[in-house]
Design an enzyme around this catalytic site. Structure first.
Site, short mmCIF file in Angstrom:
data_model
loop_
_atom_site.label_atom_id
_atom_site.label_comp_id
_atom_site.label_asym_id
_atom_site.label_seq_id
_atom_site.Cartn_x
_atom_site.Cartn_y
_atom_site.Cartn_z
N LYS A 1 0.85 -1.20 0.00
CA LYS A 1 0.00 0.00 0.00
C LYS A 1 0.88 1.24 0.00
O LYS A 1 1.57 1.52 0.98
CB LYS A 1 -0.89 0.03 1.25
CG LYS A 1 -2.01 1.06 1.11
CD LYS A 1 -2.50 1.62 2.42
CE LYS A 1 -1.52 2.59 3.01
NZ LYS A 1 -1.37 3.86 2.25
N GLU B 1 10.95 1.11 9.48
CA GLU B 1 11.86 2.20 9.08
C GLU B 1 11.11 3.49 9.40
O GLU B 1 10.23 3.89 8.65
CB GLU B 1 12.16 2.12 7.58
CG GLU B 1 12.87 0.86 7.14
CD GLU B 1 14.33 0.82 7.55
OE1 GLU B 1 14.85 1.83 8.06
OE2 GLU B 1 14.95 -0.24 7.37
N CYS C 1 13.79 10.99 5.76
CA CYS C 1 14.04 10.53 7.13
C CYS C 1 15.51 10.72 7.49
O CYS C 1 15.86 10.87 8.65
CB CYS C 1 13.65 9.06 7.27
SG CYS C 1 14.45 8.06 6.01
N GLU D 1 11.13 16.12 13.95
CA GLU D 1 11.53 16.00 12.56
C GLU D 1 10.95 17.18 11.78
O GLU D 1 9.73 17.36 11.77
CB GLU D 1 10.94 14.67 12.04
CG GLU D 1 11.62 14.12 10.87
CD GLU D 1 11.06 12.74 10.51
OE1 GLU D 1 9.90 12.43 10.85
OE2 GLU D 1 11.80 11.98 9.87
P1 NAP Z 1 2.97 8.19 7.72
O1 NAP Z 1 1.88 9.17 7.92
O2 NAP Z 1 3.39 7.37 8.86
O3 NAP Z 1 2.52 7.29 6.51
C1 NAP Z 1 3.32 6.26 5.99
C2 NAP Z 1 2.44 5.22 5.33
O4 NAP Z 1 1.60 4.63 6.33
C3 NAP Z 1 1.51 5.77 4.27
O5 NAP Z 1 1.35 4.79 3.27
C4 NAP Z 1 0.23 5.96 5.04
O6 NAP Z 1 -0.90 5.93 4.22
C5 NAP Z 1 0.25 4.74 5.94
N1 NAP Z 1 -0.57 4.85 7.13
C6 NAP Z 1 -0.88 5.94 7.85
N2 NAP Z 1 -1.66 5.60 8.90
C7 NAP Z 1 -1.84 4.25 8.83
C8 NAP Z 1 -2.55 3.30 9.62
N3 NAP Z 1 -3.23 3.66 10.70
N4 NAP Z 1 -2.52 2.01 9.24
C9 NAP Z 1 -1.84 1.62 8.15
N5 NAP Z 1 -1.16 2.47 7.36
C10 NAP Z 1 -1.14 3.77 7.70
O7 NAP Z 1 4.29 8.89 7.21
P2 NAP Z 1 4.45 9.89 6.01
O8 NAP Z 1 4.07 11.24 6.48
O9 NAP Z 1 3.82 9.36 4.77
O10 NAP Z 1 6.01 9.78 5.74
C11 NAP Z 1 6.92 10.52 6.42
C12 NAP Z 1 7.57 9.71 7.53
O11 NAP Z 1 8.22 8.58 6.99
C13 NAP Z 1 8.64 10.51 8.22
O12 NAP Z 1 8.54 10.37 9.61
C14 NAP Z 1 9.92 9.86 7.72
O13 NAP Z 1 11.00 10.02 8.60
C15 NAP Z 1 9.52 8.46 7.54
N6 NAP Z 1 10.43 7.77 6.62
C16 NAP Z 1 11.31 6.87 7.14
C17 NAP Z 1 12.20 6.23 6.31
C18 NAP Z 1 13.18 5.25 6.88
O14 NAP Z 1 13.68 4.46 6.11
N7 NAP Z 1 13.46 5.24 8.16
C19 NAP Z 1 12.19 6.48 4.94
C20 NAP Z 1 11.28 7.41 4.44
C21 NAP Z 1 10.39 8.04 5.31
P3 NAP Z 1 -1.71 7.26 3.88
O15 NAP Z 1 -0.73 8.35 3.76
O16 NAP Z 1 -2.35 6.93 2.60
O17 NAP Z 1 -2.65 7.46 5.01
#
Ligand code: NAP
Length: 488
Positions: free
Chosen positions: A185, A261, A295, A392
Site C-alpha cells: 500500500k 523504518e 528521514c 523531525e
Molecule cells: P505516515 O503518515 O506514517 O505514513 C506512511 C504510510 O503509512 C503511508 O502509506 C500511510 O498511508 C500509511 N498509514 C498511515 N496511517 C496508517 C494506519 N493507521 N494504518 C496503516 N497504514 C497507515 O508517514 P508519512 O508522512 O507518509 O512519511 C513521512 C515519515 O516517513 C517521516 O517520519 C519519515 O522520517 C519516515 N520515513 C522513514 C524512512 C526510513 O527508512 N526510516 C524512509 C522514508 C520516510 P496514507 O498516507 O495513505 O494514510
C-alpha cells in the site's frame, strides 16, 4: 492551469486501478481518490480507492500463490527483478516526470531516485541465487546442525510518499528474491509511482498474485484487517514513528515478523578541524535532498564554536542561491512541500525557534501563490529548547547550534529519542572513530552528506525503528531460518 501534453501522457500511461491477483480492477465500492500536484494544488487524476474487502481480496491472492511462488526457481525470481531493473532504467525520463508531478521534487532528484530505486532490483536479483544454509558439527561432536532459509510467507508492505519508488523497490526486491508474496500500500499522495512499478513488474514476468497493490484514502481501516489476519506473516513499514508504533501494536496479535523504518532527527556534527567547504557541500546534500523531506535529512547542525558562524554564513549564502519552483522547470533545485499540513508544520517550527531567540539568515517564510513552497531557511543561534531541534522538520530548514567539546557534541547528537543517522565532519581519524562509536544511530555519514546505498544495510535504532533494508541484511528480513537436528 492545464498540464503539458507530455505530462498528461505519462499520467495517462499509468493504470489507475487496483492490481490484485494479476488483474487490474476498480475498487469494489466504485470510489476513487484524487492525486494532486503539490506545485499547483490541482488534481492530476483519480485512482481507485480500495475498501477493506479489496485489501482482503489482495491478501487472498497473495496467500493463494505463496506455496507455488516459493518453489519458483531462484534464478527466475532474480531474472524477473533484473528485467524490471532494466525497464526502470530505460524508462527513467518518463518515470521521473511522473514522480515529480505527484510528489513535487525537481526532475533531477526524481531521476536520482529512479536510479536508486532500480538499484534495489539489481541488487536483489543477485541475492536471489545466494540464499544459503549451513551444515556444521554440533559442539558435542555427535550430532550435526543443518540450517536452511525459507521465505517468511505473505508480506504486508506499507510505504510513504517521500521516496515513492525507492521505498517500494527496497521492500519488493528482497520479498521477490526470497520467494515471498505481498500486498503493498503506497501513500495516498503518491500512488502513481507504485502503480507504474506494478506494471513494470507485470511486464517483466512477475506471476499474478505475487505482488498486489492497494491504493486507498483510508489506510487505517483498509490495512488493519490484513495485519490481524493470520495468513500474513510479515509487516514491513516505512513511515512516521507515530503510525509505526500503532502498527507494532496491531502486529502483536498474530506475532508478525516486523520491520520498521521510522522517523529521524539526524544531527550533523562539524568539528573545528573539518574541511569547512566539504562540510557545506555535505550539509546541502543532507539538508536539501528531497526538499528536506527525508528521514535521513540533517535536522540540526551542531558546529564547533570556532567555526559555527562561518559555516552558517556559507550555508545561508548557498541556500539563498537555490532556485525554488515547480520541479519540471529548468534549473529548479527546490520543489514544493507535499501538502499544506506539512508546510504549516514547518512554518510553525520556524516561528517557535525565532520566538526563542534564533536569527534567520535566509528564508523563514512561505512563498506566495499556488503550490506548497517554502523558502530555503538557515537559522543561527538556535536555543536548546527550540522544538525543531527535537522534532523531525521535514522541510528546507537548517537550524545551527554550536558546541564546545567533543563530549558536548556527542551528548547533543544523542539527545533525541530517534536514532536513524548522523553525519560527522572531521579530518582527525581518531576523533572520527570515537565519535562514530559514540553516536546512538543505525548509520553514520562520515565526511559525506548521504548514506543511502542499495548495497548497505539501511535502518535505525531507538524510535527510528528496527530491521535493515538493502545490503546482505535486506533479504534476511524476508527469510526464516529452520534448524534441523541430525543424529549421526
Ligand atoms: P505516515 O503518515 O506514517 O505514513 C506512511 C504510510 O503509512 C503511508 O502509506 C500511510 O498511508 C500509511 N498509514 C498511515 N496511517 C496508517 C494506519 N493507521 N494504518 C496503516 N497504514 C497507515 O508517514 P508519512 O508522512 O507518509 O512519511 C513521512 C515519515 O516517513 C517521516 O517520519 C519519515 O522520517 C519516515 N520515513 C522513514 C524512512 C526510513 O527508512 N526510516 C524512509 C522514508 C520516510 P496514507 O498516507 O495513505 O494514510
Amino acid at each position: 492551469m492545464s498540464i503539458a501534453t507530455s505530462e498528461q501522457t505519462v499520467v495517462d500511461g499509468v493504470n489507475k486501478q487496483l492490481y490484485i491477483g494479476g488483474e487490474w480492477r476498480d475498487a469494489s465500492g466504485g470510489d476513487t481518490l484524487a492525486v494532486e500536484d503539490p506545485s499547483t494544488e490541482e488534481a492530476l487524476c483519480e485512482v481507485a480507492d480500495a475498501t477493506p474487502e479489496d485489501a482482503v481480496a489482495a491478501l487472498d491472492a497473495a496467500s493463494e500463490v505463496q506455496n507455488e511462488w516459493k518453489e519458483h526457481p531462484p534464478r527466475e525470481r532474480g531474472e524477473i527483478l533484473r528485467r524490471a531493473f532494466e525497464r526502470i532504467v530505460e524508462r527513467t525520463d518518463e518515470l521521473a516526470l511522473l514522480m515529480t508531478l505527484e510528489m513535487g521534487k525537481p526532475l533531477a532528484e526524481s531521476k536520482a531516485e529512479i536510479a536508486y530505486a532500480a538499484e534495489f532490483f539489481r541488487w536483489f536479483s543477485e541475492e536471489a541465487v545466494r540464499i544459503e544454509g549451513t551444515y556444521s558439527v554440533a559442539a558435542t561432536g555427535s550430532g550435526r546442525v543443518l540450517t536452511m532459509k525459507q521465505p517468511v510467507g505473505p508480506c504486508i508492505l506499507i510505504t510513504p510518499w517521500n521516496f515513492p519508488m525507492a521505498m517500494g523497490t527496497r521492500k519488493i526486491g528482497p520479498a521477490v528474491a526470497a520467494g515471498c508474496t505481498m500486498v503493498i500500500k503506497p501513500a495516498k499522495q503518491t500512488p502513481l509511482c507504485m502503480l507504474a512499478l506494478a506494471q513494470i513488474l507485470e511486464e517483466s514476468g512477475l506471476p499474478g498474485g505475487v505482488l498486489n497493490v492497494v491504493t486507498s484514502s483510508s489506510s487505517g481501516s483498509v490495512m488493519e484487517p490484513l495485519i490481524r489476519d493470520p495468513r500474513a506473516r510479515k509487516l514491513s513499514f516505512t513511515g512516521s514513528t507515530e503510525v509505526g508504533r500503532k502498527l507494532i501494536e496491531q502486529s502483536a496479535q498474530e506475532i508478525l515478523r516486523v520491520s520498521m523504518e521510522l522517523g529521524g532527527n539526524a544531527p550533523f556534527l562539524i568539528f573545528d578541524d573539518a574541511d569547512l567547504n566539504a562540510a557545506v557541500e555535505g550539509a546541502l546534500l543532507a539538508k536539501m535532498r528531497n526538499v528536506g523531506e527525508a528521514c535521513t535529512a540533517a535536522n540540526r547542525f551542531h558546529v564547533a564554536d570556532e567555526v559555527a558562524g562561518e559555516f552558517a554564513e556559507k550555508l545561508a549564502s548557498r541556500m539563498d542561491e537555490m532556485k525554488v519552483g515547480r520541479g519540471t522547470e529548468e534549473g529548479v533545485q527546490v520543489g514544493p512541500l507535499i501538502d499544506g499540513d506539512q508546510r504549516g508544520k514547518v512554518s510553525e517550527l520556524v516561528e517557535d525557534a525565532l520566538g526563542k531567540g534564533a536569527k534567520a539568515l535566509v528564508g523563514a517564510e512561505k512563498m506566495e501563490g499556488a503550490g506548497y513552497f517554502y523558502r530555503p531557511t538557515v537559522l543561527n543561534d538556535v536555543s536548546q529548547d527550540a522544538n525543531l531541534l527535537k522534532e523531525e522538520i521535514f522541510g528546507p530548514v537548517a537550524p545551527v547550534a554550536s558546541f564546545g567539546s567533543e563530549e558536548e557534541a556527542i551528548a547533543a547528537a544523542n539527545d533525541t529519542e530517534y536514532g536513524l543517522v548522523a553525519y560527522v565532519f572531521t579530518r582527525d581519524l581518531k576523533r572520527a572513530l570515537r565519535v562514530c562509536e559514540g553516536l546512538e544511530t543505525g548509520m553514520v555519514g562520515l565526511n559525506q552528506g548521504i548514506v543511502s546505498n542499495a548495497s548497505a544495510p539501511f535502518g535505525g535504532i531507538k524510535h527510528s525503528g528496527f530491521g535493515r533494508e538493502g545490503g546482505a541484511a535486506g533479504i534476511e528480513e524476508y527469510l526464516e531460518t529452520k534448524y534441523v537436528a541430525i543424529n549421526l
